[in-house]
Design an enzyme around this catalytic site. Structure first.
Site, short mmCIF file in Angstrom:
data_model
loop_
_atom_site.label_atom_id
_atom_site.label_comp_id
_atom_site.label_asym_id
_atom_site.label_seq_id
_atom_site.Cartn_x
_atom_site.Cartn_y
_atom_site.Cartn_z
N SER A 125 9.60 -7.25 -9.38
CA SER A 125 9.60 -6.14 -8.42
C SER A 125 10.89 -6.13 -7.63
O SER A 125 11.47 -7.19 -7.34
CB SER A 125 8.42 -6.33 -7.46
OG SER A 125 8.53 -5.45 -6.37
N TYR A 150 2.92 -11.86 -1.74
CA TYR A 150 2.98 -11.16 -3.03
C TYR A 150 4.42 -11.17 -3.57
O TYR A 150 4.68 -11.52 -4.72
CB TYR A 150 2.47 -9.71 -2.88
CG TYR A 150 3.02 -8.77 -3.92
CD1 TYR A 150 2.51 -8.76 -5.21
CD2 TYR A 150 4.10 -7.92 -3.61
CE1 TYR A 150 3.05 -7.92 -6.17
CE2 TYR A 150 4.64 -7.09 -4.57
CZ TYR A 150 4.11 -7.08 -5.84
OH TYR A 150 4.67 -6.27 -6.79
N LYS A 154 6.42 -13.10 -7.02
CA LYS A 154 7.34 -12.50 -8.00
C LYS A 154 8.63 -13.32 -8.06
O LYS A 154 9.14 -13.64 -9.14
CB LYS A 154 7.66 -11.04 -7.64
CG LYS A 154 6.47 -10.10 -7.72
CD LYS A 154 5.97 -9.94 -9.15
CE LYS A 154 4.80 -9.01 -9.27
NZ LYS A 154 4.13 -9.09 -10.58
C1 UD1 Z 1 5.30 -1.67 -1.62
C2 UD1 Z 1 5.42 -3.14 -1.30
C3 UD1 Z 1 6.19 -3.81 -2.41
C4 UD1 Z 1 5.49 -3.57 -3.75
C5 UD1 Z 1 5.32 -2.07 -3.98
C6 UD1 Z 1 4.46 -1.84 -5.21
C7 UD1 Z 1 5.40 -3.35 1.14
C8 UD1 Z 1 6.17 -3.76 2.36
N1 UD1 Z 1 6.07 -3.34 -0.03
O1 UD1 Z 1 6.60 -1.10 -1.67
O2 UD1 Z 1 6.25 -5.20 -2.15
O3 UD1 Z 1 6.25 -4.12 -4.80
O4 UD1 Z 1 4.65 -1.48 -2.87
O5 UD1 Z 1 4.47 -0.48 -5.51
O6 UD1 Z 1 4.23 -3.04 1.23
N2 UD1 Z 1 4.38 5.01 3.49
C9 UD1 Z 1 3.89 5.83 4.48
N3 UD1 Z 1 2.54 6.00 4.58
C10 UD1 Z 1 1.65 5.38 3.73
C11 UD1 Z 1 2.18 4.54 2.71
C12 UD1 Z 1 3.54 4.38 2.62
O7 UD1 Z 1 4.66 6.40 5.26
O8 UD1 Z 1 0.43 5.56 3.89
C13 UD1 Z 1 5.84 4.85 3.34
C14 UD1 Z 1 6.34 3.44 3.49
O9 UD1 Z 1 6.60 3.12 4.84
C15 UD1 Z 1 7.60 3.46 2.63
C16 UD1 Z 1 7.25 4.47 1.53
O10 UD1 Z 1 6.19 5.25 2.05
O11 UD1 Z 1 8.71 3.96 3.35
C17 UD1 Z 1 6.79 3.81 0.23
O12 UD1 Z 1 5.75 2.89 0.51
P1 UD1 Z 1 4.89 2.18 -0.64
O13 UD1 Z 1 4.44 3.18 -1.61
O14 UD1 Z 1 3.86 1.33 0.02
O15 UD1 Z 1 5.95 1.27 -1.38
P2 UD1 Z 1 6.96 0.14 -0.81
O16 UD1 Z 1 6.70 -0.16 0.60
O17 UD1 Z 1 8.34 0.55 -1.18
#
Ligand code: UD1
Length: 334
Positions: A125, A150, A154
């Protein structure tokens, strides 16, 4: 053509990879304990491709069961997807994450050595880059800034695989660092189906669109990004799956360890994703601005040149495709 074992092959990325491999003429064997998926995925893979993968409902950490599989199938290469992947849960239950993710990987490597199987592709990842360097992340950027157990699993499995390849000159290891996989197969037969409250952005958006949740929380609008919301490199899961086919071809001809980012190289903010989803599907997504989520970065996107040059692979689908296919799959669940 190879006979390929997919651990965790009924999961989100594993199932799409099974489809792409079968369509390219490879033979697919799936080992999955169904802890976060279901048996009907095997039927769905067959429905899409017209070919049925062999399926073993086993835990990859179960040495005896895994050996029995290798005894029966002449596995030539392994793609190792199996593992726990919920970030928040890994913070609450770190030992469960370390035990499961490391145990499965060690048992798999030992069993491969015992049966003379020398090729492994690992689902890593982009989370291994953490906050150590600016974007775009390159394969030779520093790693180890993980913000949760997690991510550290990795990181550790990458290290274990690299050491194993150093000690065994026949071994071929490919580490694939995924960015943010989203979307679903265009048939809408397979896709992402998180249990409970989704952690990730796209499944949350599709559940709001489906009326299962009343709004999306946008985690922070005060980052140093163009619109203040987090920027990520979203990649269509079918493009990602095709990256595995390319990695398999590469592993056939090389030994040692090679690392590839699988992303598009393009950053999309949370607000841009909401607007793209609304436009692609003619829907409105209610949202509120919420506090930042601990551990989140402002930016995460890939340098993609190495995969293009060495694997001859490049992501082809755009954000609109991702939004359309994710919604088509979610609608199928209603
Ligand atoms: C997350 C994990 C990462 C993992 C990946 C798997 C964290 C800190 N990181 O990545 O370790 O490998 O998922 O796909 O959790 N967001 C919102 N509202 C939500 C959900 C997300 O605003 O309800 C935003 C987050 O702040 C971020 C973006 O959307 O800026 C993407 O989030 P997400 O899909 O959870 O992925 P990552 O955080 O990049």
């Amino acid at each position: 053509m190879s006979k390929v074992l997919l651990t965790g092959g009924t999961g989100f990325i594993g199932s799409h990879t099974a489809v792409e491999l079968l369509e390219k003429g490879h033979e697919v064997v799936i080992a999955d304990n169904l802890s976060n998926s279901s048996r009907d995925i095997v039927d769905r893979i067959e429905k899409i491709t017209g070919k049925r993968p062999a399926f073993y409902e086993i835990d990859v950490a179960d040495r005896g069961a895994l050996a029995a599989l290798f005894e029966k199938e002449s596995v030539e290469a392994v793609i190792h997807f199996a593992g726990y992947k919920a970030v928040g849960e890994s913070v609450a239950k770190p030992l469960m994450y370390y035990r499961n993710n490391l145990d499965t990987s060690l048992t798999l490597l030992e069993t491969m050595a015992r049966f003379g199987c020398h090729r492994i592709i690992f689902s890593s990842s982009s989370t291994v880059y953490g906050a150590l360097s600016p974007c775009p992340f390159r394969e030779d950027s520093p790693v180890g800034g993980c913000s949760n157990p997690y991510g550290w699993t990795k990181f550790m499995i990458e290290k274990i695989l690299q050491d194993a390849a150093r000690a065994d000159e026949q071994l071929s290891v490919v580490l694939l660092r995924y960015f943010n996989p989203v979307g679903a197969h265009e048939s809408a037969l397979i896709g992402e189906k998180p249990g409970g409250i989704p952690n990730n952005l796209m499944p949350f958006i599709t559940q709001v669109a489906a009326g299962k949740r009343d709004h999306l929380n946008v985690f922070g609008d005060d980052y140093e990004t163009p619109d203040g919301t987090g920027v990520r490199d979203y990649i269509h899961v079918v493009d990602l799956a095709r990256g595995h086919v390319a990695a398999l071809n590469y592993a056939e001809k090389h030994t040692g360890t090679e690392i590839f980012n699988l992303g598009t190289g393009k950053g999309t903010s949370v607000m841009e994703m909401i607007r793209a989803f609304e436009k692609a599907n003619g829907l409105t997504i209610p949202f509120v601005i919420a506090p930042r989520r601990p551990g989140d970065l402002a930016f995460s996107y890939a340098e993609t040149g190495k995969a293009e040059t060495v694997l001859h692979w490049k992501a082809e689908k755009n954000i609109e495709d991702m939004c359309r296919d994710a919604w088509r799959f979610e609608k199928g669940l209603l």
